[in-house]
Design an enzyme around this catalytic site. Structure first.
Site, short mmCIF file in Angstrom:
data_model
loop_
_atom_site.label_atom_id
_atom_site.label_comp_id
_atom_site.label_asym_id
_atom_site.label_seq_id
_atom_site.Cartn_x
_atom_site.Cartn_y
_atom_site.Cartn_z
N HIS A 159 -10.21 1.23 1.40
CA HIS A 159 -9.73 2.55 1.81
C HIS A 159 -10.90 3.52 2.00
O HIS A 159 -10.90 4.33 2.92
CB HIS A 159 -8.79 3.15 0.76
CG HIS A 159 -7.35 2.79 0.92
ND1 HIS A 159 -6.63 3.13 2.04
CD2 HIS A 159 -6.49 2.16 0.09
CE1 HIS A 159 -5.37 2.70 1.90
NE2 HIS A 159 -5.26 2.10 0.72
N HIS A 187 -8.96 -3.67 -2.42
CA HIS A 187 -8.03 -2.91 -1.56
C HIS A 187 -8.43 -1.42 -1.53
O HIS A 187 -8.53 -0.81 -0.46
CB HIS A 187 -6.61 -3.11 -2.09
CG HIS A 187 -5.55 -2.34 -1.38
ND1 HIS A 187 -4.49 -2.95 -0.74
CD2 HIS A 187 -5.37 -1.01 -1.21
CE1 HIS A 187 -3.72 -2.01 -0.21
NE2 HIS A 187 -4.23 -0.83 -0.48
N GLU A 188 -8.67 -0.85 -2.72
CA GLU A 188 -9.00 0.59 -2.80
C GLU A 188 -10.39 0.86 -2.23
O GLU A 188 -10.60 1.87 -1.55
CB GLU A 188 -8.91 1.09 -4.25
CG GLU A 188 -7.56 0.89 -4.91
CD GLU A 188 -6.38 1.36 -4.08
OE1 GLU A 188 -6.54 2.31 -3.29
OE2 GLU A 188 -5.30 0.76 -4.22
N CYS A 206 0.86 -1.18 0.00
CA CYS A 206 0.00 0.00 0.00
C CYS A 206 0.89 1.23 0.00
O CYS A 206 1.85 1.30 0.79
CB CYS A 206 -0.89 -0.01 1.24
SG CYS A 206 -1.96 1.42 1.37
ZN LIG Z 1 -3.62 1.14 -0.10
#
Ligand SMILES: [Zn+2]
EC number: 3.5.1.88
Length: 194
Positions: A154, A150-151, A108
């Site tokens: 966030h 993953h995004e 990341c």
């Molecule tokens: Zn990330």
């Protein structure tokens, strides 16, 4: 414009992000800034909180990774006929996940110098608006689906390290503390947590 990337420990990375619409101030410039910041950091995905904006927006580029992979890697990381994407996701919601999962290393841009194995669904269905705010519903697979997950996380205030076992996290404690203290080595501009 290239913005500094917020680093682990910055409270913005733990915020639940809010939906936006076409009236969001300078939205076109914000999206362009996201892409420029991602390219400058040589990353494959970037979410708005990583440039200090707690809004539901992220960008994903799995096309460059595809281009650099060997035939064997492509077979493992990509579905057949998938050459990667370059896509902007606004107000995204993951509506379905496959039962099939796979494990591989993940990093990341907000947590430099760390690379850990994470298990995730092989494919997802996602509902979102593209950069023109057109509604989309699509299914993505493999590496592309991994970056999207993953995004997406966030934008929910989650980080990939939240998936690690307590044991693994304990082992990484010193490393994470160093990152919290701003002792990092990044090739791109960063905004530390203090
Ligand atoms: Zn990330």
């Amino acid at each position: 414009m290239i913005k500094p990337i917020t680093i682990y420990g910055n409270p913005v990375l733990r915020k639940e992000c809010v939906n936006i619409d076409e009236t969001y101030p300078s939205i076109r410039e914000v999206i362009e800034t996201m892409w420029q910041t991602l390219r400058n950091a040589d990353g494959c995905g970037l979410a708005a909180p990583q440039i200090n904006l707690p809004i539901k927006l992220f960008v994903v580029n799995s096309r460059d990774s595809y281009a650099y992979m060997s035939a064997r890697e492509r077979e493992r990381f990509f579905a057949k006929d998938d050459c990667g994407i370059e896509e902007t996701f606004i107000n995204a919601e993951i509506t379905a996940c496959s039962d099939e999962v796979w494990t591989t290393g993940e990093g990341c841009l907000s947590i430099p110098d760390l690379y850990e194995e994470v298990t995730r669904p092989w494919s997802i269905t996602i509902k979102y608006q593209d950069k023109e705010f057109n509604e989309q519903v699509k299914v993505y697979y493999g590496y592309t689906a991994r970056i999207i997950q993953h995004e997406f996380e966030h934008t929910e205030g989650k980080l990939y390290i939240d998936h690690l076992s307590p044991f693994r996290k304990q082992l990484l404690r010193n490393k994470l503390t160093r990152i919290l203290k701003g002792k990092i080595n990044a090739s791109y501009p960063t905004q530390k947590s203090y």
